[in-house]
Write a protein that holds these residues in place. Sequence first.
Motif, PDB file in Angstrom:
ATOM      1  N   SER A  54      -9.825  77.886   1.037  1.00 42.35           N
ATOM      2  CA  SER A  54     -10.620  76.671   0.876  1.00 42.35           C
ATOM      3  C   SER A  54      -9.815  75.435   1.261  1.00 42.35           C
ATOM      4  O   SER A  54     -10.379  74.402   1.584  1.00 42.35           O
ATOM      5  N   SER A  55      -8.489  75.524   1.264  1.00 43.53           N
ATOM      6  CA  SER A  55      -7.735  74.372   1.739  1.00 43.53           C
ATOM      7  C   SER A  55      -7.380  74.511   3.227  1.00 43.53           C
ATOM      8  O   SER A  55      -6.599  73.737   3.769  1.00 43.53           O
ATOM      9  N   GLY A  56      -7.918  75.525   3.882  1.00 41.07           N
ATOM     10  CA  GLY A  56      -7.849  75.563   5.340  1.00 41.07           C
ATOM     11  C   GLY A  56      -6.888  76.558   5.967  1.00 41.07           C
ATOM     12  O   GLY A  56      -6.502  76.410   7.123  1.00 41.07           O
ATOM     13  N   SER A  57      -6.485  77.611   5.256  1.00 41.91           N
ATOM     14  CA  SER A  57      -5.457  78.491   5.814  1.00 41.91           C
ATOM     15  C   SER A  57      -5.944  79.308   7.016  1.00 41.91           C
ATOM     16  O   SER A  57      -5.156  79.679   7.878  1.00 41.91           O
ATOM     17  N   ASP A  64      -2.515  80.574  18.532  1.00 36.17           N
ATOM     18  CA  ASP A  64      -2.530  79.905  19.837  1.00 36.17           C
ATOM     19  C   ASP A  64      -1.140  79.412  20.226  1.00 36.17           C
ATOM     20  O   ASP A  64      -0.688  79.595  21.344  1.00 36.17           O
ATOM     21  N   GLU A  65      -0.469  78.782  19.269  1.00 38.85           N
ATOM     22  CA  GLU A  65       0.865  78.240  19.545  1.00 38.85           C
ATOM     23  C   GLU A  65       1.858  79.346  19.900  1.00 38.85           C
ATOM     24  O   GLU A  65       2.667  79.203  20.814  1.00 38.85           O
ATOM     25  N   LEU A  66       1.776  80.442  19.170  1.00 39.49           N
ATOM     26  CA  LEU A  66       2.697  81.546  19.443  1.00 39.49           C
ATOM     27  C   LEU A  66       2.444  82.096  20.847  1.00 39.49           C
ATOM     28  O   LEU A  66       3.386  82.371  21.600  1.00 39.49           O
ATOM     29  N   ALA A  67       1.187  82.232  21.182  1.00 42.50           N
ATOM     30  CA  ALA A  67       0.848  82.751  22.506  1.00 42.50           C
ATOM     31  C   ALA A  67       1.376  81.799  23.583  1.00 42.50           C
ATOM     32  O   ALA A  67       1.962  82.234  24.585  1.00 42.50           O
ATOM     33  N   PRO A 116      -2.523  74.951   1.988  1.00 45.01           N
ATOM     34  CA  PRO A 116      -2.234  76.303   2.482  1.00 45.01           C
ATOM     35  C   PRO A 116      -0.726  76.611   2.482  1.00 45.01           C
ATOM     36  O   PRO A 116       0.066  75.736   2.792  1.00 45.01           O
ATOM     37  N   ILE A 117      -0.435  77.846   2.177  1.00 47.00           N
ATOM     38  CA  ILE A 117       0.951  78.269   2.032  1.00 47.00           C
ATOM     39  C   ILE A 117       1.333  79.271   3.115  1.00 47.00           C
ATOM     40  O   ILE A 117       0.530  80.117   3.502  1.00 47.00           O
ATOM     41  N   MET A 118       2.574  79.136   3.608  1.00 43.96           N
ATOM     42  CA  MET A 118       3.086  80.041   4.641  1.00 43.96           C
ATOM     43  C   MET A 118       4.513  80.424   4.270  1.00 43.96           C
ATOM     44  O   MET A 118       5.306  79.554   3.929  1.00 43.96           O
ATOM     45  N   ILE A 119       4.840  81.699   4.304  1.00 44.84           N
ATOM     46  CA  ILE A 119       6.218  82.106   4.044  1.00 44.84           C
ATOM     47  C   ILE A 119       6.744  82.786   5.300  1.00 44.84           C
ATOM     48  O   ILE A 119       6.086  83.649   5.873  1.00 44.84           O
ATOM     49  N   LYS A 165      -0.905  71.294   7.410  1.00 46.41           N
ATOM     50  CA  LYS A 165      -2.061  70.814   8.157  1.00 46.41           C
ATOM     51  C   LYS A 165      -1.976  71.402   9.557  1.00 46.41           C
ATOM     52  O   LYS A 165      -0.904  71.820   9.991  1.00 46.41           O
ATOM     53  N   GLU A 166      -3.104  71.400  10.246  1.00 46.91           N
ATOM     54  CA  GLU A 166      -3.116  72.003  11.586  1.00 46.91           C
ATOM     55  C   GLU A 166      -2.048  71.389  12.486  1.00 46.91           C
ATOM     56  O   GLU A 166      -1.405  72.081  13.261  1.00 46.91           O
ATOM     57  N   GLU A 167      -1.852  70.052  12.347  1.00 49.73           N
ATOM     58  CA  GLU A 167      -0.872  69.373  13.209  1.00 49.73           C
ATOM     59  C   GLU A 167       0.549  69.885  12.972  1.00 49.73           C
ATOM     60  O   GLU A 167       1.417  69.727  13.829  1.00 49.73           O
ATOM     61  N   ASP A 168       0.793  70.437  11.782  1.00 53.05           N
ATOM     62  CA  ASP A 168       2.163  70.844  11.453  1.00 53.05           C
ATOM     63  C   ASP A 168       2.591  72.124  12.176  1.00 53.05           C
ATOM     64  O   ASP A 168       3.776  72.397  12.338  1.00 53.05           O
ATOM     65  N   VAL A 169       1.603  72.889  12.608  1.00 49.77           N
ATOM     66  CA  VAL A 169       1.915  74.221  13.107  1.00 49.77           C
ATOM     67  C   VAL A 169       2.791  74.184  14.362  1.00 49.77           C
ATOM     68  O   VAL A 169       3.773  74.927  14.474  1.00 49.77           O
ATOM     69  N   ALA A 170       2.465  73.285  15.286  1.00 48.57           N
ATOM     70  CA  ALA A 170       3.239  73.214  16.526  1.00 48.57           C
ATOM     71  C   ALA A 170       4.701  72.908  16.218  1.00 48.57           C
ATOM     72  O   ALA A 170       5.610  73.478  16.829  1.00 48.57           O
ATOM     73  N   GLU A 171       4.925  72.053  15.241  1.00 50.83           N
ATOM     74  CA  GLU A 171       6.296  71.696  14.889  1.00 50.83           C
ATOM     75  C   GLU A 171       7.039  72.904  14.313  1.00 50.83           C
ATOM     76  O   GLU A 171       8.205  73.153  14.633  1.00 50.83           O
ATOM     77  N   ILE A 172       6.370  73.676  13.489  1.00 53.42           N
ATOM     78  CA  ILE A 172       7.010  74.868  12.925  1.00 53.42           C
ATOM     79  C   ILE A 172       7.383  75.835  14.042  1.00 53.42           C
ATOM     80  O   ILE A 172       8.477  76.386  14.072  1.00 53.42           O
ATOM     81  N   VAL A 173       6.464  76.008  14.993  1.00 56.44           N
ATOM     82  CA  VAL A 173       6.738  76.953  16.087  1.00 56.44           C
ATOM     83  C   VAL A 173       7.912  76.464  16.927  1.00 56.44           C
ATOM     84  O   VAL A 173       8.854  77.211  17.202  1.00 56.44           O
TER      85      VAL A 173
END
Lengths: 600, 124
Positions: A20-23, A32-35, A58-61, A73-81
């Motif tokens: 519900s918080s968007g995971s 998409d980013e990984l690809a 949303p939580i990621m380990i 947030k969605e914007e954070d994903v590219a930075e993590i990758v």
Amino acid sequence: MDQSIYRSHVLICTGTGCVSSGSKKIKTVLEDELAEHDLSKEIKIVETGCHGFCEKGPIMIVYPEGVFYCQLKEEDVAEIVEEHFLKGRIVDRLLFKEPISEESIPAYQDIEFYKKQRRIVLSNCGRIDPESIEEYIASGGYEAAGKAITEMTPEEVIQEVKDSGLRGRGGGGFPTGLKWDFTRKAAGDKKYIICNADEGDPGAFMDRSLLEGDPHAVIEGMIIAAYAIGADEGYVYVRAEYPLAITRLQKAIEQAEELGLLGDNLFGSDFSFDLHIKKGAGAFVCGEETALMASIEGKRGMPRPKPPFPANKGLWGKPTNINNVETFGNVPYIINEGAEAFSSVGTENSSGTKVFALTGKINNTGLVEVPMGITLREIVFDIGGGLTSGKKFKAVQTGGPSGGCITSDYLDLPIDYDSLKEIGAMMGSGGMVVMDEGTCMVDVAKFFLDFTQSESCGKCTPCREGTKRMLEILNRICEGEGKEGDIELLLELGEHIKDTALCGLGQTAPNPVLSTIKYFRNEYEAHIKDKKCPAGVCQGLAAAYVIDEETCVGCGMCAKVCPVDAISGKPKESYQIDGDICISCGACAQKCPVDAISQG
Amino acid sequence: MKSLEELRELRSKVQKDLEMRSNSERPKIIIGMGTCGIAAGARKILKAVMKEIDKRGLDVIVTQTGCIGMCEKEPLLDVKMPGKDRVTYGNLTPADVKMIIVEHVINGNVVEDLAIARFDEGGN
Ligand SMILES: Cc1cc2nc3c(=O)[nH]c(=O)nc-3n(C[C@H](O)[C@H](O)[C@H](O)COP(=O)(O)O)c2cc1C
Ligand code: SF4
Ligand code: SF4
Ligand code: FES
Ligand code: FES
């Protein structure tokens, strides 16, 4: 596939809270980013069940390091990758920060929230993919079922569970091994096993989380129980409002059937077991075991008097054993590790751990598993991170509508079934609502009674009429119409309903009222005699707000937000509140930049 | 499932993948992946490492690190065996990776020709 192992596993929580918080969206973006960076074959994405820290979802380990990213947030994903997966740099700003020290913590085992927990039932939750039977097996799953069926007699299994001291986690705390024994010894060939996943208590989500996060553990517990009591058929009774739990359970059952872990001649033995799901409409009373069985039989979910107990006359008149989700979740551990390992955790008469759903005015709300005997202080302040709002701790309501309150006097009491019962609270299924000074205890009692009153099935008079009368009195008190003698009347009615109601719903319905009268009688008296709500919750009774002349800087912010124009004054001079007009909503106090407004 | 043995066989087949999520001490290979590391071919090294580990079924943690200030020796790779010093190898080719994995990770002998630094990390 040119490579079967991955250098990194990214676990994304897809429990109900995080979804519900968007995971789910986070997962899509990550794929998409990984690809795009050609990393799909090096990094594996795993969807897991709840980690307990839903508040921060949303939580990621990220493994192997075990780095815990939260509130993504969605914007954070590219930075993590780019930073973490490509360059090996942990993204500090997305780490969890301790509320008090403000320190950011990379590895999740080091977060205070997790440090004092002891995960037995939830050990797989958030660590494996609940939709993969392979992952469950890889972490030792179905080993206990195999061991029980091929190496132990049913009596030995029952003895092991008895020795472990496991007590039912559904509320009452009845010794599980003993209950199995009754059903095993009951006359008849056809027997049933039922898992109670109704979870009707407001504020509770332990059972849902376990079913979503590790459905195979519950299935395995049921297989072992079925073998022990001699049942060849079972039901999981889940409320229809838990669609994700139902989907994952369904999938898990199909996977187990495919591998021959459910069905005929398990592990080459002559023991066979079939498991079905029965969706419940979600009435609180359907959690009561006799009502639940009526509901499975297709009748209206109404309780019937006991005895006869389900162990002798249960589903369709056959001997039936019914246990809670979490109770079954403990069973594989007991068989694998032995009764002694299990009973070494917890207290003498309450062994093992308990899963609690922490909610209310607390920093870290979520799902926690702690050893029995832990103190409330540890739960609220160490794991829960203390109270939000910085207000003072007042009480914890446990056991939902069947339970009562633990006050600050008992913060250091070791929590187990018996100690809670002694002080008029109750373990219940594990809901824990933390309350601060701003909570009105009469209002709390009213909330729970309102719940049970409207959930009463109406079959017996004490519950149907009695709770209604009690609720009327509480409503009157909260509206300022309380009379001398109301408290005594509530106590008398309460005791009477407890003694005469047909089922557990009615027998426990007065508990929140009795418990709050016991510990907060002065609040009831203030409502009745002084016509005041000390916490300022009950509209119409709460004291008006006043402005402290010395502190006020005359900014006028308060006057702007007051919905009833109770505030007047000139800029740069002290403002005033007209107590006759003020409706005690507190909007002004929240806005005042210098905290000049308080309740008079 | 015909027997407990069958379950255990399946388990050992699927288990390796999950070990990544446990906290036990395992050998660690750390690859320098700063900007210049990537430019110097660190990704090729990473892929070679993964291939070797997979081929030999090793239980090893592979992680990356950023710039460690030895850009001229890129690509870099560190091996950290449990309880031993962390050893940095430099100027690597994919063929060197094979040698390091066999000699150092499997047999426990530092490949002195390729090693360029050692850190005492107090057994961590
Ligand atoms: C009104 C009422 C509601 C109940 N709701 C639940 C429930 O949601 N889940 C549950 O496990 N037990 C519930 N119980 C208790 C069950 O009747 C039963 O005692 C329990 O499932 C036994 O499992 P255990 O021995 O493993 O605790 C409820 C009891 C009452 C009286
Ligand atoms: S408490 Fe509400 S009604 Fe009273 S003065 Fe403040 S804003 Fe107005
Ligand atoms: S908001 Fe506070 S400081 Fe400003 S006028 Fe109101 S009471 Fe005074
Ligand atoms: S649902 Fe994600 S942590 Fe609870
Ligand atoms: S970027 Fe590689 S050592 Fe500096």
